[in-house]
Scaffold this motif. Structure first.
Motif, PDB file in Angstrom:
ATOM      1  N   GLU B  44       0.837  -1.206   0.000  1.00  0.00           N
ATOM      2  CA  GLU B  44       0.000   0.000   0.000  1.00  0.00           C
ATOM      3  C   GLU B  44       0.868   1.251   0.000  1.00  0.00           C
ATOM      4  OE1 GLU B  44      -3.134   0.099   2.913  1.00  0.00           O
ATOM      5  OE2 GLU B  44      -3.469  -2.053   2.695  1.00  0.00           O
ATOM      6  N   ALA B  45       1.962   1.210   0.749  1.00  0.00           N
ATOM      7  CA  ALA B  45       2.848   2.372   0.797  1.00  0.00           C
ATOM      8  C   ALA B  45       3.472   2.625  -0.575  1.00  0.00           C
ATOM      9  CB  ALA B  45       3.931   2.158   1.852  1.00  0.00           C
ATOM     10  N   LEU B  46       3.812   1.550  -1.268  1.00  0.00           N
ATOM     11  CA  LEU B  46       4.400   1.716  -2.601  1.00  0.00           C
ATOM     12  C   LEU B  46       3.376   2.306  -3.570  1.00  0.00           C
ATOM     13  CD1 LEU B  46       6.479  -1.573  -2.717  1.00  0.00           C
ATOM     14  CD2 LEU B  46       7.410   0.716  -3.053  1.00  0.00           C
ATOM     15  N   LEU B  47       2.132   1.843  -3.448  1.00  0.00           N
ATOM     16  CA  LEU B  47       1.076   2.406  -4.291  1.00  0.00           C
ATOM     17  C   LEU B  47       0.895   3.895  -3.992  1.00  0.00           C
ATOM     18  CD1 LEU B  47      -1.802  -0.229  -4.422  1.00  0.00           C
ATOM     19  CD2 LEU B  47      -0.473   0.706  -6.325  1.00  0.00           C
ATOM     20  N   ALA B  48       0.918   4.217  -2.694  1.00  0.00           N
ATOM     21  CA  ALA B  48       0.763   5.621  -2.302  1.00  0.00           C
ATOM     22  C   ALA B  48       1.899   6.455  -2.876  1.00  0.00           C
ATOM     23  CB  ALA B  48       0.723   5.734  -0.777  1.00  0.00           C
ATOM     24  N   ALA B  49       3.110   5.889  -2.873  1.00  0.00           N
ATOM     25  CA  ALA B  49       4.261   6.622  -3.397  1.00  0.00           C
ATOM     26  C   ALA B  49       4.034   6.989  -4.861  1.00  0.00           C
ATOM     27  CB  ALA B  49       5.523   5.773  -3.243  1.00  0.00           C
ATOM     28  N   LEU B  50       3.395   6.093  -5.582  1.00  0.00           N
ATOM     29  CA  LEU B  50       3.174   6.340  -7.007  1.00  0.00           C
ATOM     30  C   LEU B  50       2.263   7.545  -7.236  1.00  0.00           C
ATOM     31  CD1 LEU B  50       2.791   2.755  -8.506  1.00  0.00           C
ATOM     32  CD2 LEU B  50       4.721   4.315  -8.673  1.00  0.00           C
ATOM     33  N   THR B  51       1.367   7.820  -6.295  1.00  0.00           N
ATOM     34  CA  THR B  51       0.496   8.987  -6.482  1.00  0.00           C
ATOM     35  C   THR B  51       1.079  10.232  -5.806  1.00  0.00           C
ATOM     36  OG1 THR B  51      -0.805   8.364  -4.542  1.00  0.00           O
ATOM     37  CG2 THR B  51      -1.615   7.616  -6.679  1.00  0.00           C
ATOM     38  N   VAL B  52       1.751  10.039  -4.667  1.00  0.00           N
ATOM     39  CA  VAL B  52       2.211  11.207  -3.902  1.00  0.00           C
ATOM     40  C   VAL B  52       3.508  11.781  -4.475  1.00  0.00           C
ATOM     41  CG1 VAL B  52       3.048  11.966  -1.645  1.00  0.00           C
ATOM     42  CG2 VAL B  52       1.072  10.447  -1.794  1.00  0.00           C
ATOM     43  N   TRP B  53       4.454  10.924  -4.815  1.00  0.00           N
ATOM     44  CA  TRP B  53       5.770  11.422  -5.230  1.00  0.00           C
ATOM     45  C   TRP B  53       5.734  12.310  -6.477  1.00  0.00           C
ATOM     46  CZ3 TRP B  53       9.581   6.740  -4.189  1.00  0.00           C
ATOM     47  CH2 TRP B  53       9.539   6.450  -2.809  1.00  0.00           C
ATOM     48  N   PRO B  54       4.956  11.950  -7.493  1.00  0.00           N
ATOM     49  CA  PRO B  54       4.932  12.844  -8.665  1.00  0.00           C
ATOM     50  C   PRO B  54       4.395  14.237  -8.302  1.00  0.00           C
ATOM     51  CG  PRO B  54       4.015  10.708  -9.232  1.00  0.00           C
ATOM     52  CD  PRO B  54       4.186  10.731  -7.740  1.00  0.00           C
ATOM     53  N   ARG B  55       3.493  14.337  -7.304  1.00  0.00           N
ATOM     54  CA  ARG B  55       2.920  15.637  -6.948  1.00  0.00           C
ATOM     55  C   ARG B  55       3.842  16.411  -6.021  1.00  0.00           C
ATOM     56  NH1 ARG B  55      -1.418  15.101  -3.895  1.00  0.00           N
ATOM     57  NH2 ARG B  55      -1.804  12.865  -4.052  1.00  0.00           N
ATOM     58  N   ARG B  56       4.351  15.727  -4.997  1.00  0.00           N
ATOM     59  CA  ARG B  56       5.090  16.445  -3.953  1.00  0.00           C
ATOM     60  C   ARG B  56       6.592  16.268  -4.048  1.00  0.00           C
ATOM     61  NH1 ARG B  56       2.237  14.644   1.373  1.00  0.00           N
ATOM     62  NH2 ARG B  56       0.096  14.470   0.642  1.00  0.00           N
ATOM     63  N   GLY B  57       7.031  15.469  -4.989  1.00  0.00           N
ATOM     64  CA  GLY B  57       8.467  15.267  -5.105  1.00  0.00           C
ATOM     65  C   GLY B  57       8.907  13.993  -4.408  1.00  0.00           C
ATOM     66  N   VAL B  58      10.007  13.443  -4.899  1.00  0.00           N
ATOM     67  CA  VAL B  58      10.545  12.228  -4.287  1.00  0.00           C
ATOM     68  C   VAL B  58      11.270  12.612  -3.009  1.00  0.00           C
ATOM     69  CG1 VAL B  58      12.143  10.316  -4.591  1.00  0.00           C
ATOM     70  CG2 VAL B  58      10.788  11.110  -6.533  1.00  0.00           C
ATOM     71  N   PRO B  59      10.946  11.944  -1.887  1.00  0.00           N
ATOM     72  CA  PRO B  59      11.621  12.302  -0.639  1.00  0.00           C
ATOM     73  C   PRO B  59      13.117  12.010  -0.719  1.00  0.00           C
ATOM     74  CG  PRO B  59      10.276  10.328  -0.371  1.00  0.00           C
ATOM     75  CD  PRO B  59       9.968  10.879  -1.724  1.00  0.00           C
ATOM     76  N   ASP B  60      13.875  12.708   0.127  1.00  0.00           N
ATOM     77  CA  ASP B  60      15.319  12.514   0.116  1.00  0.00           C
ATOM     78  C   ASP B  60      15.677  11.082   0.488  1.00  0.00           C
ATOM     79  OD1 ASP B  60      15.708  15.133  -0.573  1.00  0.00           O
ATOM     80  OD2 ASP B  60      15.738  15.825   1.515  1.00  0.00           O
ATOM     81  N   ASN B  61      14.896  10.524   1.396  1.00  0.00           N
ATOM     82  CA  ASN B  61      15.146   9.137   1.796  1.00  0.00           C
ATOM     83  C   ASN B  61      13.889   8.310   1.509  1.00  0.00           C
ATOM     84  OD1 ASN B  61      15.616   6.703   3.032  1.00  0.00           O
ATOM     85  ND2 ASN B  61      16.583   7.607   4.847  1.00  0.00           N
ATOM     86  N   PRO B  62      13.785   7.769   0.289  1.00  0.00           N
ATOM     87  CA  PRO B  62      12.557   7.046  -0.094  1.00  0.00           C
ATOM     88  C   PRO B  62      12.255   5.877   0.843  1.00  0.00           C
ATOM     89  CG  PRO B  62      13.978   7.409  -2.001  1.00  0.00           C
ATOM     90  CD  PRO B  62      14.773   7.813  -0.796  1.00  0.00           C
ATOM     91  N   ASP B  63      13.296   5.166   1.300  1.00  0.00           N
ATOM     92  CA  ASP B  63      13.066   4.013   2.175  1.00  0.00           C
ATOM     93  C   ASP B  63      12.390   4.439   3.481  1.00  0.00           C
ATOM     94  OD1 ASP B  63      14.223   2.502   0.281  1.00  0.00           O
ATOM     95  OD2 ASP B  63      15.973   1.892   1.461  1.00  0.00           O
ATOM     96  N   ALA B  64      12.896   5.545   4.059  1.00  0.00           N
ATOM     97  CA  ALA B  64      12.328   6.011   5.323  1.00  0.00           C
ATOM     98  C   ALA B  64      10.871   6.433   5.120  1.00  0.00           C
ATOM     99  CB  ALA B  64      13.150   7.187   5.867  1.00  0.00           C
ATOM    100  N   TRP B  65      10.607   7.088   3.992  1.00  0.00           N
ATOM    101  CA  TRP B  65       9.223   7.508   3.672  1.00  0.00           C
ATOM    102  C   TRP B  65       8.322   6.271   3.604  1.00  0.00           C
ATOM    103  CZ3 TRP B  65       5.254   6.798   0.321  1.00  0.00           C
ATOM    104  CH2 TRP B  65       4.290   7.814   0.210  1.00  0.00           C
ATOM    105  N   LEU B  66       8.805   5.240   2.915  1.00  0.00           N
ATOM    106  CA  LEU B  66       7.990   4.030   2.745  1.00  0.00           C
ATOM    107  C   LEU B  66       7.736   3.350   4.089  1.00  0.00           C
ATOM    108  CD1 LEU B  66       9.628   2.638  -0.518  1.00  0.00           C
ATOM    109  CD2 LEU B  66       7.270   3.440  -0.285  1.00  0.00           C
ATOM    110  N   VAL B  67       8.765   3.303   4.938  1.00  0.00           N
ATOM    111  CA  VAL B  67       8.587   2.668   6.252  1.00  0.00           C
ATOM    112  C   VAL B  67       7.558   3.432   7.076  1.00  0.00           C
ATOM    113  CG1 VAL B  67       9.711   2.246   8.477  1.00  0.00           C
ATOM    114  CG2 VAL B  67      10.830   1.534   6.362  1.00  0.00           C
ATOM    115  N   THR B  68       7.664   4.759   7.062  1.00  0.00           N
ATOM    116  CA  THR B  68       6.703   5.555   7.828  1.00  0.00           C
ATOM    117  C   THR B  68       5.286   5.354   7.305  1.00  0.00           C
ATOM    118  OG1 THR B  68       8.433   7.178   8.170  1.00  0.00           O
ATOM    119  CG2 THR B  68       6.198   7.886   8.649  1.00  0.00           C
ATOM    120  N   ALA B  69       5.153   5.417   5.970  1.00  0.00           N
ATOM    121  CA  ALA B  69       3.822   5.253   5.375  1.00  0.00           C
ATOM    122  C   ALA B  69       3.267   3.869   5.701  1.00  0.00           C
ATOM    123  CB  ALA B  69       3.909   5.449   3.864  1.00  0.00           C
TER     124      ALA B  69
END
Lengths: 121, 417
Positions: B44-69
């Motif tokens: 689910e976090a990976l799916l969310a990344a696909l919608t959020v990252w293009p709008r808000r930018g790729v986080p500096d630490n994608p792994d940490a973002w995914l773990v939090t999500a």
């Protein structure tokens, strides 16, 4: 985490309980085991059970109560007692189970106690 | 943060998924013991990344973002009562690196040893490691283990439920328990290496899986210096990897081992492998991976001595079959027997394996073709090779086998794969 240790024993072990030549050995083994658990502070509760010939089994079918004499399963090894212990994990529970006298004569079944979750708010 | 195009964000998310899947599942599952929930939350976090990252930018630490999500999703799931377990701050405290001296250098390693716990069905241990820690899907795992995908999925689901509910210790096993769990862990690492090896030509990630396998084997070898088998496994994988450049010719064609240009082999890797094998031998406990590495060692001697030492290979394969009665070991031994002139015995050995398990096993059909050709039965050899070609995914290997088939049909012998 709480685990129940269920001690099954063969009938020969049950008869050792009251055999004058064997009883001291039999109970000595269990007492040592129970004292070790007590010293470690892991026991939540526990009991030895009377032998399987004292067991009574009840079933209700179509509202009718059927009572039978004897344990629910006609097995060579029968439940002789149980303890519920509080330990961090299965590995610790298995370490205790392996020290039970019945681990060498029959087996010890170890199961986590189902935690009762709070009712939904 | 950068604001990438949707395609670029998707690519980064996919890359994070591929590179970090196992690591992220390990981190998430270590907190809650629930592997299935961790996998769901991560998807689910990976799916969310696909919608959020293009709008808000790729986080500096994608792994940490995914773990939090993923953790937020797990918390929500727990709150909704869908995940029922004893919330255990105690576990978290115990797992929270309270004892850094005993902590494994990598969360994945720790989860691997949990998957190899004696309270888990032995047949599920290695597949569980492959799926959970190394991110292989159940279909691929089933194929690697020559079992039905449905049966494999069921076995994996059962094992995960047990890990969640039975209260297994989620920690590094005691040193005296480590060796007993080691086999499943090493098997999984080698299976991943094999998967990477078979998919060698994937241009996007030429050494994602093989590199991962070597990395993990190095960690374990360093963690357990007294155990010879991790060193054997590492040596085995280094021998294979050393020949990587020689496996393909200038046109990308497949080059069988006995035709490889040894000047293309990576000498430093071979030297390291020889050193590891020697160090492992000092423990005086021979095992499956040391045996397989020793077989590779015999192969790399060939260019030095000018001949392949078939007698040594035969001895090593006999030992290997004694250590692991796997289909691969039996097939390898049959081929060596045939090359050493025991053609009928080799055919009988392969025939003895002839059941459901090998019906769709490509190496068995290649070996059967090879033995039949040596026995002077070209028609049988051609038929077996045709079946093998039908079971071959790798285009370069398929082209190589097609050329051999043509040579067989012309009545001349092709090279060996």
């Amino acid at each position: 985490m709480q685990f129940m240790l269920m001690f099954t024993e063969p009938l020969s072990e049950f008869s050792r309980r009251t055999d004058p030549a064997e009883a001291a050995d039999y109970w000595g083994g269990w007492n040592a085991f129970i004292q070790a658990m007590t010293a470690a502070g892991v026991i939540v509760k526990g009991d030895a059970l009377q032998p399987p010939h004292t067991a009574t089994t009840v079933r209700v079918r179509d509202g009718v109560r059927r009572v039978e004499d004897g344990p629910f399963a006609d097995a060579k090894e029968q439940l002789g007692g149980y303890f519920v212990i509080e330990v961090p994990d299965l590995d610790a529970a298995l370490d205790w189970a392996a020290q039970a006298p019945s681990a060498t004569s029959a087996c010890v079944e170890v199961r986590p106690v189902l935690p009762m979750s709070a009712p939904p708010a | 943060m950068t604001a990438p195009a949707a395609g670029e964000a998707a690519r980064i998310a996919e890359q994070a998924a591929r590179a970090s899947y196992g690591k992220l599942v390990a981190i998430l599952a270590l907190r809650d013991r629930d592997i299935a929930a961790a996998e769901d939350a991560l998807s689910e976090a990976l799916l969310a990344a696909l919608t959020v990252w293009p709008r808000r930018g790729v986080p500096d630490n994608p792994d940490a973002w995914l773990v939090t999500a993923a953790r937020n999703r797990m918390k929500n799931a727990a709150r909704a009562g869908r995940v029922q377990r004893a919330a255990a701050p105690e576990i978290e405290r115990r797992l929270g690196f309270a004892d850094p001296g005993a902590a494994l250098p990598d969360d994945r390693l720790r989860l691997m040893f949990v998957c190899a716990h004696p309270a888990i069905d032995p047949a599920a241990r290695t597949p569980l490691i492959l799926q959970t820690v190394l991110g292989l899907d159940a279909g691929r795992i089933a194929r690697a283990f020559l079992t039905e995908p449905a049966a494999m999925s069921q076995r994996l689901v059962r094992a995960k439920l047990r890990i969640r509910d039975a209260g297994l210790r989620f920690a590094l096993p005691e040193p005296e328990e480590m060796p007993a769990r080691l086999d499943a862990v090493l098997d999984a690492i080698y299976a991943v290496f094999g998967q990477g090896w078979d998919g060698w030509d994937h241009p996007a990630a030429p050494d994602a899986l093989t590199g991962e396998a070597i990395f993990l084997a190095r960690l374990i070898a360093a963690l357990m210096p007294g155990e010879p088998e991790p060193q054997g496994l590492l040596a085995l994988m280094l021998y294979c990897t050393a020949r990587r450049a020689a496996r393909r010719d200038g046109d990308g064609g497949f080059v069988p081992l006995d035709r490889q240009d040894a000047r293309l082999w990576d000498r430093s890797m071979i030297i390291e492998a020889e050193g590891l094998l020697g160090a492992a031998a000092r423990a005086g406990r021979f095992g499956r991976f040391q045996c397989e590495a020793a077989i590779q060692s015999v192969h790399v001697q060939r260019p030095l001595t000018g001949r392949l030492n078939l007698a040594a290979l035969r001895t090593l394969y006999d030992l290997l079959v004694r250590h692991t009665d796997s289909i691969g070991a039996r097939i390898g031994r049959a081929v060596v027997m045939a090359d050493a002139g025991e053609v009928d015995a080799a055919a009988a050995e392969l025939g003895a394996l002839g059941d459901k398990r090998v019906a769709r096993h490509q190496p068995w059909w290649v070996a059967r073709s090879h033995v039949a050709a040596l026995a002077g039965r070209p028609a049988e050899a051609a038929a077996a090779l045709e079946t093998a070609i039908g079971l071959t995914d790798d285009p370069a290997l398929r082209a190589h086998l097609m050329a051999r088939l043509a040579a067989l049909r012309d009545g001349t012998r092709g090279g060996r794969g």
